[in-house]
Design an enzyme around this catalytic site. Structure first.
Site, mmCIF file in Angstrom:
data_model
loop_
_atom_site.group_PDB
_atom_site.id
_atom_site.type_symbol
_atom_site.label_atom_id
_atom_site.label_comp_id
_atom_site.label_asym_id
_atom_site.label_seq_id
_atom_site.Cartn_x
_atom_site.Cartn_y
_atom_site.Cartn_z
ATOM 1 N N ASP A 27 -31.441 70.785 96.288
ATOM 2 C CA ASP A 27 -30.956 70.989 94.588
ATOM 3 C C ASP A 27 -30.515 72.616 94.240
ATOM 4 O O ASP A 27 -31.128 73.178 95.147
ATOM 5 C CB ASP A 27 -32.623 70.510 93.860
ATOM 6 N N ILE A 28 -29.799 72.792 93.698
ATOM 7 C CA ILE A 28 -28.871 73.834 93.484
ATOM 8 C C ILE A 28 -30.365 74.215 93.100
ATOM 9 O O ILE A 28 -29.509 75.733 92.651
ATOM 10 C CB ILE A 28 -27.508 73.587 92.813
ATOM 11 N N ASN A 54 -36.287 60.755 86.455
ATOM 12 C CA ASN A 54 -36.500 61.501 85.215
ATOM 13 C C ASN A 54 -35.320 60.603 85.222
ATOM 14 O O ASN A 54 -34.393 59.991 86.059
ATOM 15 C CB ASN A 54 -35.191 62.852 85.047
ATOM 16 N N GLY A 68 -35.143 63.912 80.222
ATOM 17 C CA GLY A 68 -35.072 64.752 80.573
ATOM 18 C C GLY A 68 -33.399 64.581 81.856
ATOM 19 O O GLY A 68 -32.859 65.138 82.823
ATOM 20 N N GLN A 69 -32.837 63.599 82.017
ATOM 21 C CA GLN A 69 -31.795 63.125 83.031
ATOM 22 C C GLN A 69 -30.313 63.865 83.099
ATOM 23 O O GLN A 69 -30.047 63.511 81.792
ATOM 24 C CB GLN A 69 -31.628 61.496 83.231
ATOM 25 N N HIS A 101 -31.646 59.196 90.674
ATOM 26 C CA HIS A 101 -31.966 60.196 92.058
ATOM 27 C C HIS A 101 -33.210 60.172 92.186
ATOM 28 O O HIS A 101 -33.930 60.465 91.360
ATOM 29 C CB HIS A 101 -31.014 61.548 91.410
ATOM 30 N N LEU A 102 -34.143 60.905 93.081
ATOM 31 C CA LEU A 102 -35.784 60.847 93.336
ATOM 32 C C LEU A 102 -35.796 62.058 93.647
ATOM 33 O O LEU A 102 -35.157 63.057 94.528
ATOM 34 C CB LEU A 102 -36.161 60.116 94.489
ATOM 35 N N HIS A 103 -36.563 63.449 92.443
ATOM 36 C CA HIS A 103 -36.758 64.344 93.183
ATOM 37 C C HIS A 103 -37.617 64.846 93.575
ATOM 38 O O HIS A 103 -39.183 64.447 93.339
ATOM 39 C CB HIS A 103 -37.068 65.071 92.084
HETATM 40 P P1 AMP Z 1 -31.965 65.128 86.762
HETATM 41 O O1 AMP Z 1 -32.220 66.666 85.379
HETATM 42 O O2 AMP Z 1 -33.134 64.941 86.603
HETATM 43 O O3 AMP Z 1 -30.407 64.186 85.865
HETATM 44 O O4 AMP Z 1 -31.634 66.178 88.169
HETATM 45 C C1 AMP Z 1 -30.266 66.611 88.455
HETATM 46 C C2 AMP Z 1 -30.347 67.496 89.428
HETATM 47 O O5 AMP Z 1 -29.180 67.988 90.006
HETATM 48 C C3 AMP Z 1 -30.946 68.941 88.993
HETATM 49 O O6 AMP Z 1 -32.620 69.580 88.840
HETATM 50 C C4 AMP Z 1 -30.067 69.643 89.094
HETATM 51 O O7 AMP Z 1 -30.524 71.396 89.530
HETATM 52 C C5 AMP Z 1 -29.926 69.006 90.183
HETATM 53 N N1 AMP Z 1 -28.044 69.403 90.896
HETATM 54 C C6 AMP Z 1 -26.745 69.643 89.646
HETATM 55 N N2 AMP Z 1 -25.453 69.318 90.815
HETATM 56 C C7 AMP Z 1 -25.669 69.782 92.268
HETATM 57 C C8 AMP Z 1 -25.283 70.474 92.920
HETATM 58 N N3 AMP Z 1 -23.871 70.087 93.174
HETATM 59 N N4 AMP Z 1 -25.645 70.213 94.071
HETATM 60 C C9 AMP Z 1 -27.059 70.093 94.205
HETATM 61 N N5 AMP Z 1 -27.781 70.029 93.164
HETATM 62 C C10 AMP Z 1 -27.483 69.929 92.179
#
Ligand code: AMP
Length: 115
Positions: A30-31, A86, A92-93, A99-101
């Site tokens: 994650d960024i 999410n 909070g998506q 995606h799975l965190h």
């Molecule tokens: P969500 O809030 O569950 O939709 O999570 C989206 C996630 O994607 C967040 O934790 C962001 O930090 C992550 N994210 C967004 N853009 C990027 C990217 N370019 N590379 C890696 N992670 C990202």
């Protein structure tokens, strides 16, 4: 999908810190990490969210969990970790690609949400 940031990451059009890839999924850090280890595991197929899973496309989810099990070991999450999905606005998506965190690397406690 052409305007999906995660589809662009899979296609290599946006750089990512890749952890793993196979024919069905892609995993990358994650960024904006919210734990010492925080990575995302996504299906290559563009499925917007859990609400869009069907009998036809949902099998990939079990595959994602098996990949997480392997990556957790490889990233040193030997004492446990948390998996978060999410869904939609209240969930909070922010990225509309399923995606799975995976978070860990410290004790995350028992409370699951911070408002
Ligand atoms: P969500 O809030 O569950 O939709 O999570 C989206 C996630 O994607 C967040 O934790 C962001 O930090 C992550 N994210 C967004 N853009 C990027 C990217 N370019 N590379 C890696 N992670 C990202």
């Amino acid at each position: 999908m052409s305007d999906c940031i995660f589809c662009k990451i899979i296609a290599g059009e946006i750089p990512s810190k890749k952890l793993y890839e196979d024919e069905l999924c892609y995993a990358f850090y994650d960024i904006a990490p919210q734990a010492p280890v925080h990575f995302l595991v996504i299906p290559k197929e563009h499925i917007p969210s859990t609400d869009d899973l069907t009998e036809k496309n949902a099998a990939v989810v079990s595959h994602l969990f098996l990949v997480i099990q392997k990556l957790a070991k490889e990233t040193g999450l030997t004492n446990g970790y948390r998996i978060i999905n999410n869904v939609g606005a209240d969930g909070g998506q922010t990225v509309k690609h399923f995606h799975l965190h995976v978070l860990g690397g410290e004790n995350l406690g028992e409370q699951m949400i911070n408002k």
